[in-house]
Design a protein around this motif. Structure first.
Motif, PDB file in Angstrom:
ATOM      1  N   ASP A 176      15.475 -29.121 -14.194  1.00  6.46           N
ATOM      2  CA  ASP A 176      16.865 -29.310 -14.627  1.00  6.46           C
ATOM      3  C   ASP A 176      17.831 -28.758 -13.572  1.00  6.46           C
ATOM      4  O   ASP A 176      17.469 -27.870 -12.799  1.00  6.46           O
ATOM      5  N   ASP A 177      19.033 -29.291 -13.546  1.00 10.39           N
ATOM      6  CA  ASP A 177      20.098 -28.786 -12.662  1.00 10.39           C
ATOM      7  C   ASP A 177      19.661 -28.734 -11.205  1.00 10.39           C
ATOM      8  O   ASP A 177      20.013 -27.799 -10.467  1.00 10.39           O
ATOM      9  N   PHE A 178      18.895 -29.726 -10.802  1.00  9.02           N
ATOM     10  CA  PHE A 178      18.368 -29.752  -9.429  1.00  9.02           C
ATOM     11  C   PHE A 178      19.509 -29.673  -8.418  1.00  9.02           C
ATOM     12  O   PHE A 178      20.525 -30.345  -8.547  1.00  9.02           O
ATOM     13  N   ILE A 198      19.320 -34.342 -11.742  1.00 10.85           N
ATOM     14  CA  ILE A 198      20.368 -33.955 -10.790  1.00 10.85           C
ATOM     15  C   ILE A 198      21.550 -33.360 -11.546  1.00 10.85           C
ATOM     16  O   ILE A 198      22.020 -33.928 -12.530  1.00 10.85           O
ATOM     17  N   ASP A 199      22.025 -32.223 -11.081  1.00  8.17           N
ATOM     18  CA  ASP A 199      23.081 -31.513 -11.786  1.00  8.17           C
ATOM     19  C   ASP A 199      24.389 -32.302 -11.829  1.00  8.17           C
ATOM     20  O   ASP A 199      24.734 -33.036 -10.913  1.00  8.17           O
ATOM     21  N   ARG A 200      25.108 -32.098 -12.927  1.00  9.20           N
ATOM     22  CA  ARG A 200      26.395 -32.729 -13.186  1.00  9.20           C
ATOM     23  C   ARG A 200      27.398 -32.529 -12.053  1.00  9.20           C
ATOM     24  O   ARG A 200      28.233 -33.385 -11.782  1.00  9.20           O
ATOM     25  N   ALA A 237      20.319 -38.461 -13.795  1.00  9.08           N
ATOM     26  CA  ALA A 237      21.570 -37.813 -13.393  1.00  9.08           C
ATOM     27  C   ALA A 237      22.318 -37.405 -14.653  1.00  9.08           C
ATOM     28  O   ALA A 237      22.433 -38.196 -15.586  1.00  9.08           O
ATOM     29  N   GLU A 238      22.808 -36.179 -14.705  1.00 10.97           N
ATOM     30  CA  GLU A 238      23.521 -35.719 -15.900  1.00 10.97           C
ATOM     31  C   GLU A 238      25.025 -35.729 -15.663  1.00 10.97           C
ATOM     32  O   GLU A 238      25.489 -35.751 -14.523  1.00 10.97           O
ATOM     33  N   GLY A 239      25.788 -35.746 -16.754  1.00  8.30           N
ATOM     34  CA  GLY A 239      27.239 -35.657 -16.654  1.00  8.30           C
ATOM     35  C   GLY A 239      27.927 -36.934 -16.198  1.00  8.30           C
ATOM     36  O   GLY A 239      28.982 -36.902 -15.570  1.00  8.30           O
TER      37      GLY A 239
HETATM   38 MG    MG Z   1      23.638 -28.796 -15.692  1.00  9.64          MG
END
Ligand code: MG
Ligand code: C2E
Ligand code: MG
Ligand code: MG
Length: 287
Positions: A176-178, A198-200, A237-239
């Motif tokens: 998480d949050d790479f 991949i982090d936001r 991909a997040e966010g």
């Molecule tokens: Mg994050």
């Protein structure tokens, strides 16, 4: 004058530190009873395949509505839970109730649970996961655990072993949050992951002009996706908040997406409707 002004500034600084420490202590005391007082809730946010829009998994996110402090963000209380040791009990509660909620979901949908480094490093963790899977009947092959790069800071060997054992049971491990952690990339060599998230922060700065000589987020994301592809790992991909971001990420080869564009974190009831299930009776009491 300058000297006394400096001294006053220092006093204000110390007083501010005291207030913050006291506030933290108060939150910790309340958090101790949060489960018993029924103040914790789970919300669910879908992760979709960018090509098809189909929901492939659902991340469970913890919410705390404290009688004393009102709504407290997990970004505030999760670190307190980690430092005080409460994370073990709280984390187990999340896993148990998340698995319970997910047992009758469409069997193509996985459940993604955030796990802090402190939990992974606890000797009973593996057994606790297996027991919960057994008790709820939720299949290991549909459980994903999201870990951040902080697991590599402390006793990496212990984490490595627990992760390997859980993977043997079919549980998938997600990084998480790479890109936001402190470690070098060398851990990718010793740790086996099943997916990278991949982090936001990289997604939200897509198309932003870099500082002179710096890399654009496009370039960084493309590099992260290439790295994942070379490792044979799918990427989320997040966010993602805007249509063009989803389009751009898809073009760059990103497999999955999560964000307000697709859905905000929602109750179990609303989530069921989103994944095309009969939501049953809306129950505001159960987590
Ligand atoms: Mg994050
Ligand atoms: P995370 O695991 O990286 O979760 C993603 C966060 O981004 C969530 O915040 C989610 O609500 C938010 N988010 C998702 N899509 C968007 C979007 O399009 N725009 C924006 N602005 N935000 C979006 P949340 O729920 O506040 O959680 C924050 C962090 O707290 C999580 O980051 C995770 O590290 C931690 N956390 C939450 N629940 C748990 C839990 O059950 N256990 C543990 N150990 N940590 C948790
Ligand atoms: Mg997560
Ligand atoms: Mg994340």
């Amino acid at each position: 004058r300058a000297k006394s002004e400096g001294r006053n500034q220092f006093r204000r600084y110390i007083a501010g530190m005291d207030r913050r420490a006291q506030n933290r202590k108060k939150l910790e005391v309340s958090l101790r009873d949060a489960i018993d007082r029924n103040e914790l809730r789970l919300v669910y946010q879908p992760i979709v395949e960018l090509d098809s829009g189909v929901v492939s998994s659902v991340e469970v996110l913890l919410r705390w509505n404290s009688a004393q402090h009102g709504f407290v963000s997990p970004q505030v209380f999760v670190p307190i839970a980690e430092e005080s040791g409460l994370i073990h009990e709280i984390g187990e509660w999340v896993l148990l109730n998340g698995c319970r909620a997910a047992t009758d979901w469409n069997e193509k949908v996985s459940l993604s649970v955030n796990v802090s480094a402190k939990q992974i490093l606890c000797p009973g963790f593996r057994q606790s996961v297996l027991t919960i899977l057994q008790e709820t009947g939720f299949p290991a092959s549909r459980l994903e655990l999201e870990l951040t790069e902080t697991v590599f800071l402390e006793e990496a060997n212990l984490a490595l072993e627990t992760i390997a054992q859980l993977r043997e049971h079919g549980v998938r491990i997600i990084l998480d949050d790479f890109g936001t952690g402190y470690s070098s990339l060398s851990y990718l060599q010793s740790f086996a992951f099943d997916k990278i998230k991949i982090d936001r922060s990289f997604v939200s700065s897509l198309q932003q002009k870099p500082v002179e000589g710096g890399a654009t987020s496009d370039t960084l994301i493309r590099a992260m996706i290439s790295l994942a592809q070379m490792l044979n790992l799918p990427v989320t991909a997040e966010g993602i908040e805007e249509e063009w971001q989803a389009e751009e990420l898809r073009r760059l080869g990103c497999d999955y997406g999560q964000g307000y564009l697709f859905a905000r974190p929602a109750s179990d009831y609303d989530l069921r409707r989103m994944i095309g299930m009969n939501p049953g009776v809306e129950d505001k009491q159960t987590p």
